[in-house]
Design a protein around this motif. Sequence first.
Motif, PDB file in Angstrom:
ATOM      1  N   THR A 190       0.830  -1.199   0.000  1.00 21.37           N
ATOM      2  CA  THR A 190       0.000   0.000   0.000  1.00 21.37           C
ATOM      3  C   THR A 190       0.870   1.257   0.000  1.00 21.37           C
ATOM      4  OG1 THR A 190      -0.193  -0.305   2.400  1.00 21.37           O
ATOM      5  CG2 THR A 190      -2.054  -1.000   1.052  1.00 21.37           C
ATOM      6  N   GLY A 191       1.947   1.225   0.776  1.00 14.81           N
ATOM      7  CA  GLY A 191       2.855   2.371   0.793  1.00 14.81           C
ATOM      8  C   GLY A 191       3.500   2.606  -0.550  1.00 14.81           C
ATOM      9  N   GLN A 192       3.886   1.529  -1.207  1.00 18.03           N
ATOM     10  CA  GLN A 192       4.496   1.674  -2.528  1.00 18.03           C
ATOM     11  C   GLN A 192       3.482   2.214  -3.532  1.00 18.03           C
ATOM     12  OE1 GLN A 192       5.712  -1.645  -5.509  1.00 18.03           O
ATOM     13  NE2 GLN A 192       7.522  -1.235  -4.245  1.00 18.03           N
ATOM     14  N   ALA A 193       2.248   1.723  -3.483  1.00 14.59           N
ATOM     15  CA  ALA A 193       1.224   2.214  -4.394  1.00 14.59           C
ATOM     16  C   ALA A 193       0.961   3.704  -4.172  1.00 14.59           C
ATOM     17  CB  ALA A 193      -0.066   1.415  -4.215  1.00 14.59           C
ATOM     18  N   PHE A 194       0.938   4.133  -2.900  1.00 16.15           N
ATOM     19  CA  PHE A 194       0.719   5.549  -2.622  1.00 16.15           C
ATOM     20  C   PHE A 194       1.883   6.386  -3.143  1.00 16.15           C
ATOM     21  CE2 PHE A 194       0.737   9.270   0.337  1.00 16.15           C
ATOM     22  CZ  PHE A 194      -0.464   9.826  -0.093  1.00 16.15           C
ATOM     23  N   LEU A 195       3.103   5.892  -2.961  1.00 17.74           N
ATOM     24  CA  LEU A 195       4.267   6.599  -3.500  1.00 17.74           C
ATOM     25  C   LEU A 195       4.160   6.711  -5.023  1.00 17.74           C
ATOM     26  CD1 LEU A 195       7.169   7.800  -3.252  1.00 17.74           C
ATOM     27  CD2 LEU A 195       8.006   5.458  -3.559  1.00 17.74           C
ATOM     28  N   LEU A 196       3.815   5.617  -5.684  1.00 14.52           N
ATOM     29  CA  LEU A 196       3.702   5.645  -7.142  1.00 14.52           C
ATOM     30  C   LEU A 196       2.586   6.580  -7.599  1.00 14.52           C
ATOM     31  CD1 LEU A 196       4.265   1.876  -8.002  1.00 14.52           C
ATOM     32  CD2 LEU A 196       5.852   3.784  -8.324  1.00 14.52           C
ATOM     33  N   HIS A 197       1.524   6.660  -6.817  1.00 16.40           N
ATOM     34  CA  HIS A 197       0.458   7.604  -7.162  1.00 16.40           C
ATOM     35  C   HIS A 197       0.970   9.044  -7.073  1.00 16.40           C
ATOM     36  CE1 HIS A 197      -4.159   8.444  -6.935  1.00 16.40           C
ATOM     37  NE2 HIS A 197      -3.585   9.007  -7.985  1.00 16.40           N
ATOM     38  N   THR A 198       1.835   9.325  -6.102  1.00 17.09           N
ATOM     39  CA  THR A 198       2.397  10.679  -6.024  1.00 17.09           C
ATOM     40  C   THR A 198       3.333  10.951  -7.201  1.00 17.09           C
ATOM     41  OG1 THR A 198       4.298  10.063  -4.618  1.00 17.09           O
ATOM     42  CG2 THR A 198       2.244  10.686  -3.496  1.00 17.09           C
ATOM     43  N   VAL A 199       4.018   9.909  -7.685  1.00 11.22           N
ATOM     44  CA  VAL A 199       4.845  10.086  -8.881  1.00 11.22           C
ATOM     45  C   VAL A 199       3.957  10.382 -10.079  1.00 11.22           C
ATOM     46  CG1 VAL A 199       6.528   9.015 -10.423  1.00 11.22           C
ATOM     47  CG2 VAL A 199       6.629   8.545  -7.971  1.00 11.22           C
ATOM     48  N   LYS A 200       2.816   9.695 -10.171  1.00 10.55           N
ATOM     49  CA  LYS A 200       1.863   9.971 -11.230  1.00 10.55           C
ATOM     50  C   LYS A 200       1.363  11.404 -11.161  1.00 10.55           C
ATOM     51  CE  LYS A 200       0.530   6.538 -14.047  1.00 10.55           C
ATOM     52  NZ  LYS A 200       0.375   6.677 -15.510  1.00 10.55           N
ATOM     53  N   ALA A 201       1.044  11.826  -9.947  1.00  5.55           N
ATOM     54  CA  ALA A 201       0.437  13.147  -9.765  1.00  5.55           C
ATOM     55  C   ALA A 201       1.441  14.289  -9.910  1.00  5.55           C
ATOM     56  CB  ALA A 201      -0.238  13.220  -8.395  1.00  5.55           C
ATOM     57  N   LYS A 202       2.665  14.075  -9.450  1.00  2.84           N
ATOM     58  CA  LYS A 202       3.653  15.160  -9.397  1.00  2.84           C
ATOM     59  C   LYS A 202       4.807  14.991 -10.380  1.00  2.84           C
ATOM     60  CE  LYS A 202       1.401  17.343  -6.291  1.00  2.84           C
ATOM     61  NZ  LYS A 202       0.759  18.648  -6.634  1.00  2.84           N
ATOM     62  N   GLY A 203       4.895  13.835 -11.008  1.00  2.00           N
ATOM     63  CA  GLY A 203       5.945  13.598 -11.978  1.00  2.00           C
ATOM     64  C   GLY A 203       7.251  13.159 -11.328  1.00  2.00           C
ATOM     65  N   GLU A 204       8.137  12.594 -12.144  1.00  7.38           N
ATOM     66  CA  GLU A 204       9.425  12.120 -11.642  1.00  7.38           C
ATOM     67  C   GLU A 204      10.251  13.247 -11.036  1.00  7.38           C
ATOM     68  OE1 GLU A 204      11.700   9.362 -14.144  1.00  7.38           O
ATOM     69  OE2 GLU A 204       9.983   9.347 -15.511  1.00  7.38           O
ATOM     70  N   ASP A 205      10.079  14.441 -11.558  1.00  6.86           N
ATOM     71  CA  ASP A 205      10.876  15.584 -11.086  1.00  6.86           C
ATOM     72  C   ASP A 205      10.245  16.305  -9.902  1.00  6.86           C
ATOM     73  OD1 ASP A 205      12.733  15.125 -13.125  1.00  6.86           O
ATOM     74  OD2 ASP A 205      11.627  16.395 -14.538  1.00  6.86           O
ATOM     75  N   GLY A 206       9.006  15.921  -9.565  1.00  7.42           N
ATOM     76  CA  GLY A 206       8.322  16.666  -8.521  1.00  7.42           C
ATOM     77  C   GLY A 206       7.900  15.863  -7.304  1.00  7.42           C
ATOM     78  N   TYR A 207       7.951  14.532  -7.384  1.00  4.00           N
ATOM     79  CA  TYR A 207       7.390  13.750  -6.286  1.00  4.00           C
ATOM     80  C   TYR A 207       8.216  13.858  -5.002  1.00  4.00           C
ATOM     81  CZ  TYR A 207      10.691   9.779  -6.464  1.00  4.00           C
ATOM     82  OH  TYR A 207      11.809   8.989  -6.386  1.00  4.00           O
ATOM     83  N   LEU A 208       9.559  13.967  -5.134  1.00  3.97           N
ATOM     84  CA  LEU A 208      10.379  14.070  -3.920  1.00  3.97           C
ATOM     85  C   LEU A 208      10.134  15.385  -3.204  1.00  3.97           C
ATOM     86  CD1 LEU A 208      13.773  12.499  -5.064  1.00  3.97           C
ATOM     87  CD2 LEU A 208      12.086  11.525  -3.490  1.00  3.97           C
ATOM     88  N   GLY A 231      13.266  -0.529 -14.312  1.00  4.09           N
ATOM     89  CA  GLY A 231      14.394   0.388 -14.332  1.00  4.09           C
ATOM     90  C   GLY A 231      14.157   1.673 -13.556  1.00  4.09           C
ATOM     91  N   ASN A 232      12.897   1.913 -13.154  1.00  2.87           N
ATOM     92  CA  ASN A 232      12.575   3.138 -12.428  1.00  2.87           C
ATOM     93  C   ASN A 232      12.116   2.888 -10.997  1.00  2.87           C
ATOM     94  OD1 ASN A 232      13.046   5.147 -14.463  1.00  2.87           O
ATOM     95  ND2 ASN A 232      11.159   4.496 -15.477  1.00  2.87           N
ATOM     96  N   LEU A 233      11.450   1.755 -10.756  1.00  2.00           N
ATOM     97  CA  LEU A 233      10.843   1.524  -9.447  1.00  2.00           C
ATOM     98  C   LEU A 233      11.870   1.589  -8.324  1.00  2.00           C
ATOM     99  CD1 LEU A 233       8.409   0.825  -7.715  1.00  2.00           C
ATOM    100  CD2 LEU A 233       8.826  -1.597  -8.221  1.00  2.00           C
ATOM    101  N   SER A 234      12.974   0.865  -8.451  1.00  2.00           N
ATOM    102  CA  SER A 234      13.997   0.875  -7.406  1.00  2.00           C
ATOM    103  C   SER A 234      14.588   2.258  -7.238  1.00  2.00           C
ATOM    104  CB  SER A 234      15.101  -0.134  -7.735  1.00  2.00           C
ATOM    105  OG  SER A 234      14.602  -1.452  -7.716  1.00  2.00           O
ATOM    106  N   GLU A 235      14.782   2.948  -8.339  1.00  2.00           N
ATOM    107  CA  GLU A 235      15.354   4.295  -8.280  1.00  2.00           C
ATOM    108  C   GLU A 235      14.427   5.240  -7.524  1.00  2.00           C
ATOM    109  OE1 GLU A 235      16.476   7.899 -11.409  1.00  2.00           O
ATOM    110  OE2 GLU A 235      16.638   5.812 -12.067  1.00  2.00           O
ATOM    111  N   TRP A 236      13.125   5.155  -7.821  1.00  2.00           N
ATOM    112  CA  TRP A 236      12.169   6.031  -7.146  1.00  2.00           C
ATOM    113  C   TRP A 236      12.082   5.725  -5.648  1.00  2.00           C
ATOM    114  CZ3 TRP A 236       7.848   5.103 -11.326  1.00  2.00           C
ATOM    115  CH2 TRP A 236       8.165   5.841 -12.471  1.00  2.00           C
TER     116      TRP A 236
END
Length: 377
Positions: free
Chosen positions: A208-226, A361-366
């Motif tokens: 669930t935590g990973q899914a929520f993190l990925l949703h924030t990547v969707k919402a804010k983009g790779e450059d904005g989620y952090l 190639g992106n999941l571990s990096e994120w």
Amino acid sequence: MKRRTFLRAAGVGGVAGLAGCSGGGGDATETTGGGGGSTGTTGTTTGTAGEGASELVVATYGAFVDSPSTSPGAWLKETFESENDATIRYETPDSGVNHYIERAMRGEDIAADVYVGLDVNMLIRLDEKLDKPLFASADGLSRRDDVKESLEFDPQGRAVPYDTGYISLVYDETQEDGGFAAPKTFDGLLREEFSGDLLTQNPTSSATGQAFLLHTVKAKGEDGYLDYWKQLKRNDVRVLGDWESSYAAYSNGEAPMVVSYSTDQVYANESGEDLSKHQIRFLNDQGYANPEGMALFDGTDRSELARTFMDFVLRPEVQSEIAVRNVQFPATTTAELPEEFAKYAKEPPEAVTFSYDQLKGNLSEWTDAWAQQFASK
């Protein structure tokens, strides 16, 4: 999948602080029946088939079979055996699909014929670790086209979706003297009025935590989620190690919002809980989809029987039964949910997810970048 039985507040303590920040995530304990290093297996043997019947070994996670009154495993076994001259034996290794990855890496035989409970993260992991295929293409299924196209997550056609869940916020509107309402957007979570109000899970140790993190990547983009998570941290978001500890803290009234599943009201209704304490919020009118799939082990000598089983799982009435017992949603367009279940199981206006190709190639990096930043002071 059967991710939990409903937790009551009494006797359940919350867990404070960040836990399990070990990197790599995706095989969370609540989705594979344990992500530890054990490779022991447990087989269920309820029911028998006729003398000389073929045995089909179905590998899956423990919760799929360990609660006969609610989990789908026992029902599937009994029903399939009643229609076929075959018997099902379940294997439920503590480390889930990792057990079979490790055996394949050591060149050891695999007795299982079908795996039930795959997700996209598991596929990525096994493709990164193995030079030879662990699963074969699931061709020749008569009901394959019934699966919703939006849930397909394996470009190689090995994993066949059989159910899906959606990650959402669950909130308690009885908080603040009955006036609490969760924000409608991700940006709303950053408002000062919601400081300390959100409980979520570590994306390196929780599905669930990973899914929520990925949703924030969707919402804010790779450059904005952090940067978004930096702001969440400033607003005192609490990140706990797994779903169980965060939901226990929520049930104990430690915060009015928790990242959970949009089927939460199904459990609450069945348990006689106050539904005002189990309201669902889809941030940005979206829910992050986590489809589960089944796959045929490469090299099995029972491939015909395995395909018969997979087609059986995709039948409309079987899809409905799995959904109700697993408290998830069917993967096919042909299944119909019972009226009572459909009333409390909430689907988002829009389902979002990342594809295999996007995650590989992106999941571990994120997740590693999140862990490094969130653990820092």
